[in-house]
Design an enzyme around this catalytic site. Structure first.
Site, PDB file in Angstrom:
ATOM      1  N   TRP A 110      40.595  38.037  39.256  1.00 56.67           N
ATOM      2  CA  TRP A 110      39.642  38.814  40.056  1.00 56.67           C
ATOM      3  C   TRP A 110      40.222  40.153  40.447  1.00 56.67           C
ATOM      4  O   TRP A 110      39.532  41.176  40.382  1.00 56.67           O
ATOM      5  CB  TRP A 110      39.166  38.025  41.270  1.00 56.67           C
ATOM      6  N   ASP A 180      39.339  41.440  49.014  1.00 55.70           N
ATOM      7  CA  ASP A 180      38.348  40.539  48.429  1.00 55.70           C
ATOM      8  C   ASP A 180      38.645  39.145  48.974  1.00 55.70           C
ATOM      9  O   ASP A 180      39.629  38.512  48.593  1.00 55.70           O
ATOM     10  CB  ASP A 180      38.478  40.576  46.903  1.00 55.70           C
ATOM     11  N   LYS A 204      30.951  30.889  47.564  1.00 55.25           N
ATOM     12  CA  LYS A 204      32.083  29.976  47.740  1.00 55.25           C
ATOM     13  C   LYS A 204      32.067  29.365  49.135  1.00 55.25           C
ATOM     14  O   LYS A 204      31.983  28.154  49.278  1.00 55.25           O
ATOM     15  CB  LYS A 204      33.416  30.688  47.492  1.00 55.25           C
TER      16      LYS A 204
HETATM   17  C1  LIG Z   1      33.873  34.469  42.610  1.00 48.58           C
HETATM   18  C2  LIG Z   1      34.718  35.632  42.907  1.00 48.58           C
HETATM   19  C3  LIG Z   1      34.326  36.946  42.577  1.00 48.58           C
HETATM   20  C4  LIG Z   1      33.047  37.253  41.844  1.00 48.58           C
HETATM   21  O1  LIG Z   1      31.942  36.960  42.598  1.00 48.58           O
HETATM   22  P1  LIG Z   1      30.469  37.312  42.070  1.00 48.58           P
HETATM   23  O2  LIG Z   1      29.641  37.102  43.280  1.00 48.58           O
HETATM   24  O3  LIG Z   1      30.171  36.369  40.949  1.00 48.58           O
HETATM   25  O4  LIG Z   1      30.480  38.719  41.606  1.00 48.58           O
HETATM   26  C5  LIG Z   1      35.161  37.978  42.930  1.00 48.58           C
HETATM   27  N1  LIG Z   1      36.323  37.761  43.563  1.00 48.58           N
HETATM   28  C6  LIG Z   1      36.741  36.514  43.884  1.00 48.58           C
HETATM   29  C7  LIG Z   1      38.040  36.326  44.588  1.00 48.58           C
HETATM   30  C8  LIG Z   1      35.940  35.412  43.563  1.00 48.58           C
HETATM   31  O5  LIG Z   1      36.352  34.183  43.891  1.00 48.58           O
END
Ligand SMILES: *Cc1c(COP(=O)(O)O)cnc(C)c1O
Length: 368
Positions: A110, A180, A204
């Site tokens: 990511w 993030d 999540k």
């Molecule tokens: C799942 C995830 C993403 C991507 O999320 P989307 O909503 O599918 O764009 C980005 N960063 C992390 C750490 C993730 O777990």
């Protein structure tokens, strides 16, 4: 109260990395309100986002999130669309001036995607990479090569695929920290004031996919490039209460139910205790056996996503089939990593981890 009713016999233990399990009690509340929200005779999905009823739903969700994370008053909380991935572009478009430089830390898939996307908009300095440790450990800040005048530093607090999580917050003085937190927001206590901007895709630990929550310090608003699309401009989103256009109303509502549920469960501190018990149990099962393994350095092991391998990968299929038959779902590791991965977000309880650990012992006995 958002309470679980007894009719939950069909609910499996879901270890999906995302979209992930939601609290059963939340889904039941949404179900009860589906056709007739609080006696109004319509579904939340059918409401105008400008109506008093919907604005109250949206404002309560924001307030509950603020309460859970103790968000200081000089931060805006935005409910945007495009998931976490849209933020990979939105962040540089808003915070990286033309000709400026931003620092990024690479700890996995990511953060690498964030780096690739940001590189389209300016100079990106990869200040540190976990590649030097095969992505099994996080380089300490003493190893980072920071730029002199970075507009911000970006990192992923938890790498969902590799199972690599920071258990510390970088110290950068005046350089805004951008994180993030898609897969670990609300899982344990968090000092928001250390950050310039936090973002998290909802699917999540918050709610349905497509929604992304952005918590941004007000002094970082109003810096967007003139070429920044209106829909990606934080200032415009903030000025319009995240309703410049029609927001993802139902996802926002459902996230609000999750926040309400979290508060009733005792908030983030209670979650932290539960999550600690869950991850301790699972890592102990992995470490206590030669049949299972996890390669991550102990201080960087994720509380939320626990990848593990079987000693003989030829048994992977049988392991997954047996798990499925017991209602232990979505344990297959990400295709780039292989093996297994158990994602144990807030909505996946200790009972689920206990069931998994019991199955792992049973499987080892049979095949070890
Ligand atoms: C799942 C995830 C993403 C991507 O999320 P989307 O909503 O599918 O764009 C980005 N960063 C992390 C750490 C993730 O777990």
């Amino acid at each position: 109260m958002i309470r679980e009713s007894s009719d939950v016999s069909k609910r499996a233990h879901n270890f999906c990395a995302g979209p992930a399990a939601l609290p059963t009690a939340v889904l039941q509340r949404a179900q009860a309100e589906m056709l007739d929200w609080q006696g109004r005779g319509l579904s939340v999905m059918e409401m105008s986002h400008r109506s008093d009823d919907y604005v109250a739903i949206a404002e309560k969700a924001e307030q509950d999130l603020r309460d859970l994370l103790l968000v200081p008053s000089d931060y805006k909380v935005l409910f945007l669309q495009g998931g976490a991935s849209q933020q990979f572009a939105e962040i540089p478009l808003n915070l990286l001036p033309e000709g400026g430089v931003a620092d990024y830390v690479d700890t996995g898939i990511w953060s690498k995607k964030a780096i690739e996307e940001a590189s389209r908009y300016g100079n990106i300095n990869v200040a540190a990479s976990a590649k030097a440790y095969d992505y099994f450990a996080i380089p300490g800040q003493n190893e980072w090569q920071l730029s002199k005048d970075a507009a911000y530093l970006h990192y992923a607090s938890n790498e969902t695929i590799g199972g690599l999580q920071f258990d510390w917050i970088p110290e950068l003085g005046d350089v805004p920290l951008v994180a993030d937190m898609s897969s670990d927001i609300l899982s344990r206590s968090l000092d928001v004031s250390r950050y310039g901007l936090i973002y998290a895709g909802a699917q999540k630990n918050i709610g349905p996919s497509g929604l992304v929550v952005v918590i941004v310090r007000e002094d970082l608003l109003g810096r967007a490039r003139s070429s920044c699309p209106t829909m990606l401009n934080y200032q415009i989103a903030a000025d319009n209460g995240s309703m410049y256009n029609t927001p993802a109303t139902y996802s926002w509502y459902l996230s609000g139910l999750v926040f309400e549920w979290l508060k009733e469960q005792g908030g983030v501190e209670a979650m932290e205790q539960r999550n600690k018990a869950k991850k301790d149990l699972l890592y102990a099962a992995i470490d206590g056996s030669d049949f299972y393994s996890n390669p991550i350095a102990s201080n960087a092991r994720s509380w939320m996503n626990v990848p593990f391998r079987l000693a003989d990968e030829k048994l992977d299929k049988a392991f997954l089939a047996g798990a499925d038959a017991r209602g232990l779902l979505n344990l297959k590791g990400h295709r780039s990593v292989g093996g297994m991965r158990a994602s144990i977000y807030n909505a996946t309880g200790l009972d689920a981890v206990e069931a998994l650990v019991a199955y792992m012992a049973e499987f080892e006995k049979e095949h070890g």
